[in-house]
Every structure is written in C-alpha cells, then in structure tokens.
Design a protein around this motif. Sequence first.
Motif, PDB file in Angstrom:
ATOM      1  N   LYS A  27     -19.708  38.060 -36.840  1.00 61.75           N
ATOM      2  CA  LYS A  27     -20.128  39.355 -36.311  1.00 61.75           C
ATOM      3  C   LYS A  27     -18.951  40.138 -35.728  1.00 61.75           C
ATOM      4  N   LYS A  28     -17.988  39.436 -35.129  1.00 64.10           N
ATOM      5  CA  LYS A  28     -16.874  40.119 -34.473  1.00 64.10           C
ATOM      6  C   LYS A  28     -15.971  40.856 -35.450  1.00 64.10           C
ATOM      7  N   ASN A  30     -17.057  42.812 -37.860  1.00 63.25           N
ATOM      8  CA  ASN A  30     -17.712  44.071 -38.261  1.00 63.25           C
ATOM      9  C   ASN A  30     -17.628  44.317 -39.770  1.00 63.25           C
TER      10      ASN A  30
END
Length: 626
Positions: A27-28, A30
């Motif tokens: 998720k980090k 993006n």
Amino acid sequence: MNLFSGILSFESQNLSEYIDRLKISTKKFNPKLEVDHLEANLYLGNQLLANQIPQNTDSHQLIYSENDCWIVSNSRIDNRLELITLLGLPVNDPLSDNALLLKMYLTYGDEFVKNIEGDWTLAIWNKTNQELLIARDQLGVSALYYRLTDEYLSFSTYIQGLIEIDPESIKIDEVYLAGTLTAWNTQSNKTPFENILFLPPANYGLLKNGKFTIHRYWIAEDTPELQLDSEMDYVKQFSDVLEQSVKNRIRFSQNLGSQLSSGFDSSTVTTVAAEIFKKENKRLTAFTSIPKEKTSDFFPEHTATDESYLSIPTAEFLGNVDHVLVQSENQSLIKNIYDSLELHHAPLHAAGNMFWIHQIYQEAQAKEIDTMLIGQSGNATISWTGYSEGIQIKTLIKKILGYKGTDKFGPKSYARYWVNEIKNYFNGNKLTSWDSYSFISPQFAKDMNLVQKMKETRHDPTFYTSMNNKKGHINFINPKFSKIGTLWQDLAYYYHISTYDPSNDKRLVEFCISVPNEYYQRHNTDKWLLKTTMKGRLLDNLIHQKRKGRQATDLAIRIQSEAKEFQKLLKSFRSHKSINYYLDCQKMDTYLERILENPRKTEAYSDSVFLTRAISCALFIQKYKP
C-alpha cells in the motif's frame, strides 16, 4: 515497473486471509493499477508502480493468460526481436512482454528462461499441470523472494509481503546477520529471516508434483575465451556491447537520470547515455554526492573525498548533461537508518551510504526522473583492470612480511597492523581477523562456530585473497548468490524510478569474461580496453587519474552533529538482551567516543562506516527480536 506477488495454498480454506496479509506491504507504494487472478487454491497479483511503456503497445496487461496458464512479471525484455523470430511470429507483432514470455514458455518449456535477456522476474501458473514456476534474470536489478511451508508456497518481488503473511513465525537468520556484521558473503540464498529465501540470479524455481526445486540455467564460468583478429576488434566489439547495454535500459525513458562519481564506471555509463541522447536532442540529469564540508585534510592524498572535481568537468564536457551536486544537508543519519530498515527489512552492509543515496532519489523524484542509471557492478566489467601475469613484487613483499591488513599497504599501515596484532595477542583475542572492522559479539561468533562456517564457504576474513588470475575474475563477476539488485529494486519501488545497471548486462558480462587478460593489461596500461575504447569520449584527466573516489567522507562529521541522538540510541541498546548477545555494545560505545573526540582524524571514517553498519544490525534485531 511492476511489483507482483502470489501464493499457492495447499489448504485453500486459508487463502483469503493469506491474500489480505500479502497485500499489506504494498500500500505504501501507491500503485497506479492493480490486477488480481484468483482460483480456489491460487492467488496472483500484479501492480503497476511506474509506466514508461509507450501507450500504443499492449504492455499494460499485468496478468496475461493463454492455454490455461497465467503469467505475472516485472520485465524489461531486451531481445524481443530474437524471441519473436524464435516463435515464428511477424517481426512487428505488438505482443506485450507477458504475452511474449508466456508463448516462449508454452513453446520451449521451463528452460525457455535461458533465452531471455534484460532485467526481469516472473511467475507462471500452469493450471492443467498444477505447476508453478518462478524465475529471475541472470544479473539484473531485480529480486524475487519465496516462502515455502507445509501450508503454502508464497512469492513476491518485495520481501515485506512474505513477512506479513505470517509475522508471528518470523525468525532472524543468524548466519545472515553474522554475514552482514563481518562483511562475509555466506554463498547462500538466505535472507535476514530463516523461513524466507531469495531466488538467486540465473535460477528458476519449480513446484511440480508437490516438490519445489531450484535450477540454475546460466553459468558465467562456462563462457569460452574470445579470439579476434586484432586488438582494435576487441575495442570495437566492447564499444558496441557497452553502447547496447546502455541503450536497452534507456529506450523508454523520457527524463533520464544517472549517478555520476569521479570513477570510470559511472562516468562511462553517463557518457554513453549522453551520447545516445544527444543524437535525439535530449538531455539527462547527473547526480553527484559531495560532502557538506571539506574533508580532504584527513584522508590520504590518493583519495578523492569530493568527487565533483571530475564530475563537474565531465558534465560540462558532455554538453547535454544537467549536473546536480547533492550535499544532503538536511538528512538525519539515524532517521535514515530507521527509514532504510522499514524499506528494505534487512540490516545494511553500507548503512552509512544510504543518506546520500536517498537524497539523490528524493531530488530525482522532484525533477520527475523516470529512469536512474548506476554502474555499481562495473569494477568487474567496464573498468576491470586485468591481472598482472607472473608474480607481483608488492604482493610477494606483503606475503613475506606477513601483512594481511585491509588498508592500503605502506609503512604506516604495516606498523598499525602489527601493533593491533600484538595488542590482540596479549589481550587473548581469538577473533583478530574481523576485530578491527566488526562489532559482532565474541560469544555469538563462538556459539555459531563462525570461523568454521567461514572456512566452509572459503571466505577470507582478512580479505587478503588475490584475484590475480582468470578464476579470480570469474568468481568476482559471477552472480551466484548476489543480492546487489535487491536494494536498488526497493528504492525503485519506493520512489517510482526505474533503476538499471548497464555494467551488469548479461552480454556485457559474457564479453568481459571472454576477453583474454592481455587486453586488460596491455602496453603497460591497466584497464587498457576501457581506456582505449573511451579515449576522446572521457576526459583525459579522468582516464589518467590516480585517485580513488570515496562517498560519504563526511560521515564522522555527520555523526558528531547528531552526537546526543547517537549516544541515546547506543544507551538503549545496552538494555536490550538480544542486541547485547549479537553485538559488542561496549565496543560500539568506545568507537562512538573515538569518533566524537575527533571526527577529522584518519580512522574516524572507517570507524563511522563500521558503527553505522552495526547500528543498522542492532535496529533490525530490536524490530524482529524484541
């Protein structure tokens, strides 16, 4: 640039939970686009992080399927035309890389990977045969990890997903930790965690009939010697292979960056890239790390402490290079070590270099650089110096005098070496080989029988082993279990900047291995092949330089500027049971005091390098063995 992962569950009722955990880590980054494929016992996921592929191609297919097979990959294929020809397809066929790779698999089977050139990793699920294949390139900036248990086989190009899938069972691999602390290449596919492994370069893994096996498909040492008609034929071929290795890596770039030092490798890579771009009326941006204040006064005269003395004139000479000097004024060393651990999930050998590497990427990201070129592997390829035939006088003298130090040989280093040896002898120190450069705890080293384990891998902890023969060159260049590409791939993911190293291109490596030594040591000139090839293309001052560049020469000064933070951090280590077992915390305190007492003394730089490495290891232990 893609990040893919997958899991084959042997107990499909747990699959949804595994998938959720596997996705946490990404998720980090993006991602711009995500595509999944899910079956009763299988999950494949691929994420697009950055896009350099022309819009008129079909390369946006993150998961491609054909004949009940599915493929995910992170690939830049350099020999598409060769592969299309092998498949008997039209030359202008607009197949995506995934489609091309899967068709190769369907035609040639598992061994199709032998034919693929470029930087790539892939996974193929054959539903009909219930077989899973994971594979990676021979030497590229890439990584592929896997975790095999009784319940599942999971894999990912980013290690955190495999940690998150079952964090409770994660255990530190002590051999890997010892290897980082002592600069020991363990010659294995270990990662920092016992139950997560690394797929080595030039290998593929195959799960078939319930059994997972690893297969090596390219062996560097099998490269035959090349015999050409004249010395200039070697020069011409080297130039062609070198140019193609750079061209392959920049063909989709609209905003190119390079890391430029005062050395041969980065200068050559930047020069060749600039020459290619000049033909297209394009510019590139070169980044050079420099110290935040003058440091030359406390380094030997042969050390280039500020590499801008050659990188500035190189950029000016090339004409189409925008040059950025990176001082990293606002970087905090401690925060950077923490951040690097969160990104890489591993203790770092060169933790003291990460502050300027991250600063370069931050500045490149601000300039919207889409591709970054490095030349890290060039010492064994582009700028290989060759080896002197026969006995070298200096080597013979060192052998007679019994000098096995790691510093440049001379009267002062020889005296320091024996003072240290005598001191260790009277102190009863049995670990003299690494005592001067490692903070490993003597108890930990003893418990794991480190000396014997090093012997088993033929590691020389004095780093005295010579590479002055063909076998030494091949061993130096051979990827085997190399993990160099993993760090750069993580950085590429985090900053969305594709990162490539032309100096470890497979065909360039094969060429450099095949060249007879006489063309590296020729006409009383070392690096003759490179210097002849790049004459008039590199600055004469660079070609004839005698100084050796070094990054982060202000590391000790930076530690002093964060003295209170370092003292507080090391104090916290002393109360941590696991850190005290693995590391010599008292020795870390002593070295910090030495650095703070006078960060401008000669030894302060090496003290700082070793200390930041140990701190990286300590923070890793703190995170995963609280």
